[in-house]
Enzyme design. Structure first.
Site, PDB file in Angstrom:
ATOM      1  N   CYS A 177      49.515  46.280  38.747  1.00 55.36           N
ATOM      2  CA  CYS A 177      48.301  44.890  38.294  1.00 55.36           C
ATOM      3  C   CYS A 177      47.315  45.686  39.095  1.00 55.36           C
ATOM      4  O   CYS A 177      45.891  45.695  38.799  1.00 55.36           O
ATOM      5  CB  CYS A 177      48.787  43.186  38.006  1.00 55.36           C
ATOM      6  SG  CYS A 177      49.667  43.139  36.691  1.00 55.36           S
ATOM      7  N   HIS A 178      47.948  45.041  40.562  1.00 58.17           N
ATOM      8  CA  HIS A 178      46.326  45.663  41.177  1.00 58.17           C
ATOM      9  C   HIS A 178      46.853  46.379  42.066  1.00 58.17           C
ATOM     10  O   HIS A 178      46.327  46.343  43.429  1.00 58.17           O
ATOM     11  CB  HIS A 178      46.489  44.295  42.091  1.00 58.17           C
ATOM     12  CG  HIS A 178      45.595  43.268  41.120  1.00 58.17           C
ATOM     13  ND1 HIS A 178      46.430  42.421  40.557  1.00 58.17           N
ATOM     14  CD2 HIS A 178      44.866  43.031  40.332  1.00 58.17           C
ATOM     15  CE1 HIS A 178      46.402  41.283  39.538  1.00 58.17           C
ATOM     16  NE2 HIS A 178      44.976  41.919  39.439  1.00 58.17           N
TER      17      HIS A 178
END
Lengths: 420, 169
Positions: B133-134
């Site tokens: 995701c990040h």
């Protein structure tokens, strides 16, 4: 309100109006003096009202078939798409309607930024607008969770986890929001409730927004105060009604194009996979209208500061009437501001683009520069510009530049008064 | 005399506000607390897992309280890797011994401490986990090494019921 007292013609009308002045209100709305130079950027208020009503009507009808339960939500949405009469149409209007709503609201906001509509005496209109915008984002986010697909589930997980960045009480708040230890059925049912509630809150705020607008009256493309009613104004009906109506038709063509030709282009294929708490999709991206803020969140390497930066990016708008120190409203007479305005537009578009890309390498660097510039624009450029900028001469009235009125202010004034 | 009267009235006002505030608080609290985890959610507190089929270098994922739990049987290189890291190099310093009581078995919540995604196994710069995701990188002990996550992946309460069974919770 109107300058003149209104009395209904019929006896029954007068009887009713004395007890509940609805007819006076209707008369105020039709006669409402509007600057005659409003351009098509001013038609988005009406378009936004249309969007809100469309979302409420399609939402109500969808709610008749949707089941807010973790085991049944996904299937009930497919049931709407396949079995319910015109269910596909209603759902596609609702899903694309959210995007159209944001498209219109962004144009509306950037129109205010260009023509300085947020400045005195319209600060309250502006702040109510920012609250509406925040509620729209909340409603859109919770609505996106309801189909209970993979993006729904993981979007809900990521966004609710933003609150865990709050020191000490963060984890407790997240558990409270979820009603459990992860996003699950209790989360879904409460999101459905709130998703149903928020549009009606927005409707109430829209009434306040328009009420606050009708106190000073509309701003206009040259951003000057005008006398109302005067030869600078036209009655709202029929002049503005027709113009708004035509713009709305053009807007509906775009809307219909998305609904009928590319209904899924603004969504994500992953959301047609049912929610699975064990597998995160490889690439989580929010809906397009949240991308600039998502890029700001990811550009900060610290969790808490990232969340703070993202929220500040939105809330800073509420302080805009005081950050912009220039007395001149319209960018038409602010040659430097006009350039910075377009740089800001480009900056936000760039943020939106990198928000959709993976947060690494060059994209991350661009996101950081664009984030820094975003804050620079509001916190440094705007306050300084008000003092440094040499603005162009502002006309005395809307009619003056057209009729070639005298540059001499006193002459213009006396002319004005002799005509009235 | 008039001063005395005012004082008495002030007292009555303050007392009324205080009782009113308690009443409002007592009314509002149930409305807020109903959103916290209910009895049926809390009842799902523990899970027993059979680990007899897990070979070295394999991870199984089980669901506990709606969240994934990774149970990894680590290879000897992974254990050596995890133990050789200096504590000063860690963003959230924790010894591997404290995270895996039995060094062969790493049991942890498969939830990225950034924003709650499920990290991918055997990925990232430290051969542990990588959150797509990040972009947080975790090592073979599930400790955060690079990226936005603030802390190591959480170790839940668990115990070995016998050599082949782990009880989580």
């Amino acid at each position: 309100m109107s300058e003149h007292e209104y009395t209904p013609k019929s006896k029954a009308g007068k009887w009713f109006n004395d007890r509940l002045p609805l007819l006076s209100l209707a008369n105020h709305l039709t006669d409402y003096p509007t600057p005659k130079n409003l351009n098509y950027w001013w038609t988005f208020g009406g378009i936004l009202t249309f969007c809100l009503i469309t979302q409420i009507v399609t939402g109500l009808t969808l709610a008749m078939h949707y089941i807010a339960h973790a085991d049944m939500a996904f299937d009930s949405v497919e049931h709407i798409m396949r079995d319910v009469n015109y269910g596909w149409l209603i759902r596609y209007i609702h899903a694309n309607g959210a995007s159209m709503f944001f498209l219109a609201v962004y144009i509306h906001i950037f129109r205010s930024l260009f023509y300085g509509s947020y400045k005195s005496p319209r600060e309250i209109i502006w702040i109510i607008g920012i609250i509406i915008y925040l509620l729209m984002m909340a409603a859109a986010f919770m609505g996106y969770v309801l189909p209970w697909g993979q993006m729904s589930f993981w979007g809900a997980t990521v966004i609710t986890n933003l609150f865990s960045a709050i020191p000490l009480v963060g984890e407790g708040i997240v558990t409270w929001l979820w009603g459990g230890y992860s996003v699950d059925n209790p989360t879904l049912t409460r999101f459905f409730t709130l998703h149903y509630l928020i549009p009606f809150l927005i409707l109430g705020l829209v009434v306040l927004h328009i009420w606050a607008l009708h106190v000073p009256g509309n701003n206009n493309p040259i951003g000057i105060d005008i006398k109302k009613p005067s030869k600078d104004t036209v009655p709202f009906h029929p002049y503005i009604v027709i113009k708004d109506g035509f713009a709305l038709l053009m807007f509906i063509i775009v809307f219909a194009f998305f609904v009928f030709y590319t209904p899924n282009i603004l969504g994500h294929a992953d959301n047609y996979i049912e929610a699975d708490p064990l597998v995160t999709p490889a690439h989580i991206v929010p809906e397009w209208y949240l991308l600039p803020f998502y890029a700001i969140l990811r550009s900060v390497p610290d969790k808490l500061l990232g969340v703070v930066a993202m929220l500040s990016a939105i809330l800073i708008l509420a302080a805009l009437p005081w950050l912009d120190t220039s007395k001149i409203r319209s960018a038409v007479f602010r040659p430097l501001y006009k350039q910075f305005y377009w740089i800001l537009v480009a900056d936000v578009l760039i943020l939106g683009y990198v928000g959709a890309m993976p947060a690494e390498g060059l994209y991350l660097l661009i996101a950081r520069v664009a984030t820094a510039y975003y804050f620079l624009h509001f916190l440094v450029i705007l306050p300084v510009l008000g003092f440094k900028e040499k603005t162009l001469p502002v006309p005395m009235s809307i009619t003056e530049p057209v009729l070639g009125g005298s540059v001499n202010m006193a002459a213009a004034r006396s002319k004005e008064s002799s005509r009235n | 005399m008039s001063e005395k009267k005012t004082n008495r009235r002030d007292f009555l006002f303050t007392a009324t506000y205080a009782v009113g505030a308690v009443g409002v608080g007592a009314t509002v609290w149930p409305m807020i607390d109903q959103m916290n985890p209910d009895a049926s959610v809390k009842a799902l507190a523990s899970t027993e897992v059979d680990i007899s089929t897990v070979n070295p270098g394999k991870t199984i994922t089980v669901l506990w309280r709606g969240k994934p739990v990774f149970i990894r049987r680590r290879t000897s290189e992974e254990i050596a890797d995890a133990k050789s890291v200096k504590l000063e190099d860690l963003k959230h310093p924790e010894k591997d011994e404290d995270r895996a009581k039995n060094p062969e078995w790493l049991v942890m919540l498969g939830v990225c401490t950034h924003l709650g995604c499920v990290p991918l196994d055997q990925k990232g710069d430290y051969n542990g986990w990588f959150c797509p995701c990040h972009g947080s990188h975790y090592d073979t002990s599930g400790r955060i090494r690079k990226g936005p996550a603030p802390t190591n992946m959480e170790i839940p309460k668990y115990e070995f019921v016998d050599t082949n069974t782990i009880k989580i919770g």
